[in-house]
Scaffold this motif. Structure first.
Motif, mmCIF file in Angstrom:
data_model
loop_
_atom_site.group_PDB
_atom_site.id
_atom_site.type_symbol
_atom_site.label_atom_id
_atom_site.label_comp_id
_atom_site.label_asym_id
_atom_site.label_seq_id
_atom_site.Cartn_x
_atom_site.Cartn_y
_atom_site.Cartn_z
ATOM 1 N N ILE A 1 0.844 -1.206 0.000
ATOM 2 C CA ILE A 1 0.000 0.000 0.000
ATOM 3 C C ILE A 1 0.878 1.255 0.000
ATOM 4 C CG2 ILE A 1 -1.561 1.379 1.450
ATOM 5 C CD1 ILE A 1 -2.950 -1.236 2.221
ATOM 6 N N ASP A 2 1.930 1.239 0.822
ATOM 7 C CA ASP A 2 2.834 2.405 0.864
ATOM 8 C C ASP A 2 3.425 2.666 -0.516
ATOM 9 O OD1 ASP A 2 2.345 2.812 3.479
ATOM 10 O OD2 ASP A 2 4.163 1.792 4.209
ATOM 11 N N LYS A 3 3.796 1.589 -1.178
ATOM 12 C CA LYS A 3 4.382 1.722 -2.520
ATOM 13 C C LYS A 3 3.368 2.328 -3.495
ATOM 14 C CE LYS A 3 7.869 -1.709 -3.747
ATOM 15 N NZ LYS A 3 7.831 -3.109 -4.148
ATOM 16 N N ILE A 4 2.145 1.823 -3.442
ATOM 17 C CA ILE A 4 1.111 2.344 -4.354
ATOM 18 C C ILE A 4 0.923 3.836 -4.114
ATOM 19 C CG2 ILE A 4 -1.333 2.259 -5.007
ATOM 20 C CD1 ILE A 4 -1.418 -0.667 -4.227
ATOM 21 N N LYS A 5 0.939 4.217 -2.845
ATOM 22 C CA LYS A 5 0.699 5.626 -2.527
ATOM 23 C C LYS A 5 1.815 6.528 -3.043
ATOM 24 C CE LYS A 5 -2.368 5.221 1.418
ATOM 25 N NZ LYS A 5 -2.462 5.195 2.876
ATOM 26 N N GLN A 6 3.013 5.949 -3.190
ATOM 27 C CA GLN A 6 4.152 6.767 -3.623
ATOM 28 C C GLN A 6 4.365 6.776 -5.122
ATOM 29 O OE1 GLN A 6 7.364 5.141 -1.371
ATOM 30 N NE2 GLN A 6 6.424 5.774 0.553
ATOM 31 N N GLU A 7 3.603 5.968 -5.864
ATOM 32 C CA GLU A 7 3.961 5.804 -7.272
ATOM 33 C C GLU A 7 3.646 7.053 -8.094
ATOM 34 O OE1 GLU A 7 1.777 2.338 -8.416
ATOM 35 O OE2 GLU A 7 -0.117 3.410 -8.388
ATOM 36 N N ASP A 8 4.424 7.220 -9.165
ATOM 37 C CA ASP A 8 4.222 8.352 -10.067
ATOM 38 C C ASP A 8 3.002 8.088 -10.942
ATOM 39 O OD1 ASP A 8 6.547 9.476 -9.149
ATOM 40 O OD2 ASP A 8 7.774 8.491 -10.677
ATOM 41 N N ASP A 9 2.747 9.027 -11.811
ATOM 42 C CA ASP A 9 1.658 8.855 -12.755
ATOM 43 C C ASP A 9 2.115 7.932 -13.894
ATOM 44 O OD1 ASP A 9 -0.863 9.132 -13.587
ATOM 45 O OD2 ASP A 9 -0.761 11.284 -14.001
ATOM 46 N N PHE A 10 1.212 7.599 -14.810
ATOM 47 C CA PHE A 10 1.567 6.764 -15.956
ATOM 48 C C PHE A 10 2.702 7.422 -16.759
ATOM 49 C CE2 PHE A 10 -2.736 5.159 -15.203
ATOM 50 C CZ PHE A 10 -2.540 3.805 -15.387
ATOM 51 N N VAL A 11 3.650 6.621 -17.249
ATOM 52 C CA VAL A 11 4.729 7.193 -18.078
ATOM 53 C C VAL A 11 4.138 7.733 -19.377
ATOM 54 C CG1 VAL A 11 6.800 5.935 -17.418
ATOM 55 C CG2 VAL A 11 5.248 4.915 -19.063
ATOM 56 N N ASP A 12 4.783 8.759 -19.863
ATOM 57 C CA ASP A 12 4.372 9.319 -21.140
ATOM 58 C C ASP A 12 5.445 8.934 -22.163
ATOM 59 O OD1 ASP A 12 3.492 10.703 -23.263
ATOM 60 O OD2 ASP A 12 3.476 12.672 -22.292
ATOM 61 N N TYR A 13 5.078 8.017 -23.044
ATOM 62 C CA TYR A 13 6.092 7.492 -23.975
ATOM 63 C C TYR A 13 6.577 8.549 -24.958
ATOM 64 C CZ TYR A 13 4.874 3.036 -21.974
ATOM 65 O OH TYR A 13 4.670 2.028 -21.084
ATOM 66 N N LYS A 14 5.745 9.546 -25.164
ATOM 67 C CA LYS A 14 6.148 10.612 -26.093
ATOM 68 C C LYS A 14 7.412 11.323 -25.595
ATOM 69 C CE LYS A 14 1.885 12.564 -26.797
ATOM 70 N NZ LYS A 14 1.144 12.114 -25.842
ATOM 71 N N ASN A 15 7.544 11.392 -24.287
ATOM 72 C CA ASN A 15 8.690 12.101 -23.718
ATOM 73 C C ASN A 15 9.917 11.219 -23.536
ATOM 74 O OD1 ASN A 15 7.110 14.341 -23.564
ATOM 75 N ND2 ASN A 15 6.463 13.950 -21.458
ATOM 76 N N LYS A 16 9.814 9.975 -23.946
ATOM 77 C CA LYS A 16 10.967 9.082 -23.763
ATOM 78 C C LYS A 16 11.867 9.129 -24.979
ATOM 79 C CE LYS A 16 11.356 5.922 -21.051
ATOM 80 N NZ LYS A 16 11.543 4.729 -20.257
ATOM 81 N N GLU A 17 13.164 9.208 -24.720
ATOM 82 C CA GLU A 17 14.097 9.230 -25.842
ATOM 83 C C GLU A 17 14.117 7.894 -26.570
ATOM 84 O OE1 GLU A 17 18.220 10.453 -25.084
ATOM 85 O OE2 GLU A 17 17.220 12.264 -24.307
ATOM 86 N N LYS A 18 13.962 6.852 -25.771
ATOM 87 C CA LYS A 18 14.039 5.520 -26.366
ATOM 88 C C LYS A 18 13.052 4.588 -25.663
ATOM 89 C CE LYS A 18 17.377 1.825 -26.920
ATOM 90 N NZ LYS A 18 18.761 1.444 -26.643
ATOM 91 N N ILE A 19 12.398 3.772 -26.433
ATOM 92 C CA ILE A 19 11.469 2.800 -25.854
ATOM 93 C C ILE A 19 12.038 1.401 -26.076
ATOM 94 C CG2 ILE A 19 9.121 1.860 -25.940
ATOM 95 C CD1 ILE A 19 8.241 4.597 -27.094
ATOM 96 N N VAL A 20 12.169 0.662 -24.999
ATOM 97 C CA VAL A 20 12.679 -0.707 -25.125
ATOM 98 C C VAL A 20 11.509 -1.694 -25.048
ATOM 99 C CG1 VAL A 20 14.216 -2.464 -24.151
ATOM 100 C CG2 VAL A 20 14.871 -0.048 -24.058
ATOM 101 N N ILE A 21 11.382 -2.481 -26.098
ATOM 102 C CA ILE A 21 10.333 -3.508 -26.135
ATOM 103 C C ILE A 21 10.983 -4.863 -25.859
ATOM 104 C CG2 ILE A 21 8.574 -4.637 -27.564
ATOM 105 C CD1 ILE A 21 8.509 -2.117 -29.309
ATOM 106 N N GLY A 22 10.611 -5.498 -24.786
ATOM 107 C CA GLY A 22 11.125 -6.829 -24.488
ATOM 108 C C GLY A 22 10.217 -7.880 -25.110
ATOM 109 N N VAL A 23 10.823 -8.862 -25.751
ATOM 110 C CA VAL A 23 10.019 -9.953 -26.306
ATOM 111 C C VAL A 23 10.388 -11.241 -25.563
ATOM 112 C CG1 VAL A 23 9.479 -11.313 -28.351
ATOM 113 C CG2 VAL A 23 9.805 -8.848 -28.560
ATOM 114 N N VAL A 24 9.401 -11.807 -24.888
ATOM 115 C CA VAL A 24 9.623 -12.994 -24.059
ATOM 116 C C VAL A 24 8.896 -14.175 -24.695
ATOM 117 C CG1 VAL A 24 9.311 -13.964 -21.755
ATOM 118 C CG2 VAL A 24 9.651 -11.504 -22.009
ATOM 119 N N GLY A 25 9.659 -15.198 -25.069
ATOM 120 C CA GLY A 25 9.053 -16.330 -25.772
ATOM 121 C C GLY A 25 8.132 -17.172 -24.912
ATOM 122 N N GLY A 26 8.581 -17.456 -23.692
ATOM 123 C CA GLY A 26 7.769 -18.305 -22.808
ATOM 124 C C GLY A 26 7.941 -19.787 -23.127
ATOM 125 N N ASP A 27 6.876 -20.548 -22.948
ATOM 126 C CA ASP A 27 6.943 -22.010 -23.098
ATOM 127 C C ASP A 27 6.102 -22.509 -24.268
ATOM 128 O OD1 ASP A 27 8.411 -22.513 -20.632
ATOM 129 O OD2 ASP A 27 6.576 -21.873 -19.620
#
Ligand code: IPM
Ligand code: MG
Length: 400
Positions: free
Chosen positions: A26-52
């Motif tokens: 709960i403490d963590k939730i209360k401290q979290e920032d707002d949603f990230v704005d991808y427009k302001n990111k210099e680079k977006i990293v997309i992870g691709v996880v294959g799984g099973d």
């Protein structure tokens, strides 16, 4: 008697630990920032996880599509696609963890993740009793909103489910208590800040997408404390959205009304605790054409993970049919990913091309067997469709 005393004491200690963990969360939730704005990111990293199982096969095809649609951004370094191995059942069993530490670190280095299905061990299949990688990832990356759209245009159905993704029966689902052979206790957790953020996400979605109503689904008449809190929180939040109506339903009648042709058209955005959301979204997806047709966004304020709803289909691998597995569901999830990072145009194009290939033109059909196209053949067909200069016209000709 003394026997029970000890058992109760042990259970109390476990319960105490659970409560401490939840307050920390709960403490963590209360401290979290707002949603990230991808427009302001210099680079977006997309992870691709294959799984099973069929996961690595179908995600590889989805990756090709992403590489095609993001070609320019990848060249300019604005987007990086990073393959993340190691989220296999063998590795997880070896580490004795739902997500091995090194894999979790890699995941945290990404912004968004496209994830293939992962196998969850069941009693008796020879693996240790580790938590579902899915559930663990939702918790580890705090992906609290599971957004599942279901559309059946010809029936006037356009639903978006906002399933709470980190609380309810799932929060401590693997920490239940057995007191001897006779008594088993599980815990379900509802927090006010946890309810608030998912309910706000649902109302914001309604507001930003021209929807008029948010439907809250609980069983607050019986599960009075936790579901009661969810419903009360919803009533409070709804006051901040005077232009959006709120109605509340119990989960049992909701499952019935979802198949009532007269009533179901009225639902638009639905918000519900974890387990009800799990069940209701399977029902809804089945109406759309099967659970394999629906995509699922697991969204938090910092990270988001995209997946198909279907499982890892180990039988297909055993029978040598993995390469015939249908990648269209995970490719739809990739489309949701594109949309989420602000690549609306590419997302729309992909959606249209997918509709052409799977619903209208169907030059190649994936059947899951060697009488149909392979996943690789299908993705080639899809890429060729994406490249068609007359894509818009072709799509329009089918939908007019
Ligand atoms: C889903 C799945 C998962 C869930 C399983 C695989 C743990 O059913 O994403 O709906 O129960 O959440
Ligand atoms: Mg489910």
């Amino acid at each position: 008697m003394s026997d029970h005393k000890e058992q109760i004491q042990a259970a109390q200690e476990k319960f105490q630990k659970i409560l401490e963990e939840q307050f920390a969360r709960i403490d963590k939730i209360k401290q979290e920032d707002d949603f990230v704005d991808y427009k302001n990111k210099e680079k977006i990293v997309i992870g691709v996880v294959g799984g099973d199982g069929i996961g690595p096969f179908i995600t590889a095809e989805a990756q090709k599509i992403l590489e095609q649609l993001l070609e320019d951004d990848i060249k300019s370094g604005k987007v990086e696609i990073r393959q993340i191995d190691g989220l296999t059942i063998e590795n997880r069993a070896k580490a004795g963890k739902a997500i091995p530490d090194d894999v979790l670190e890699e995941l945290k280095g990404c912004d968004v993740i496209l994830k293939g299905p992962t196998t969850t061990p069941r009693k008796g299949d020879g693996y240790p009793n580790i938590e579902s990688a899915n559930v663990a990832m939702r918790k580890a990356l705090d992906l609290f909103a599971n957004v599942r759209p279901v559309k059946i245009p010809q029936e006037g159905i356009d639903w978006t489910f906002f399933r709470e993704n980190t609380e309810g029966g799932y929060a401590v689902g693997s920490q239940g208590v057995n007191l001897g052979d006779d008594l088993a206790v599980d815990f379900t957790v509802t927090t006010e800040p946890g309810s608030e953020r998912i309910i706000r996400a649902a109302f914001d979605h309604a507001k930003n997408n021209g929807k008029n109503k948010v439907t809250v689904v609980t069983k607050a008449n019986v599960i009075k404390t936790t579901d009661g809190k969810f419903l009360e929180t919803a009533k409070k939040i709804s006051e901040d959205y005077p232009d959006i109506a709120m109605d509340d339903w119990y989960i049992d009648i909701m499952t019935a009304k979802l198949i009532d042709p007269k009533r179901r058209k009225e639902f638009e955005v639905l918000v519900l605790p974890n387990l009800y959301g799990d069940i209701l979204t399977d029902e809804a997806a089945e109406m759309q054409g099967g659970v394999g047709t629906a995509g699922s966004i697991n969204m938090g304020k910092r990270y988001a993970m995209f997946e198909a709803i279907h499982g890892s289909a180990p039988r297909m691998v055993d029978e040598g049919r993995a390469k015939y597995a249908d990648p269209s569901s995970i490719i739809r999830a990739a489309g949701m990913l594109l949309n989420h990072i602000g690549k609306k145009e590419q997302a729309e194009k992909l959606e249209k091309a997918l509709d052409i290939c799977t619903n209208f033109e169907k030059d190649l059909v994936v059947t899951g067997r060697d009488d149909g196209a392979s996943g690789a053949e299908f993705s080639e067909y899809l890429i060729n469709t994406l490249k068609r200069p007359d894509l818009e016209e072709v799509y329009a000709s089918y939908t007019a």
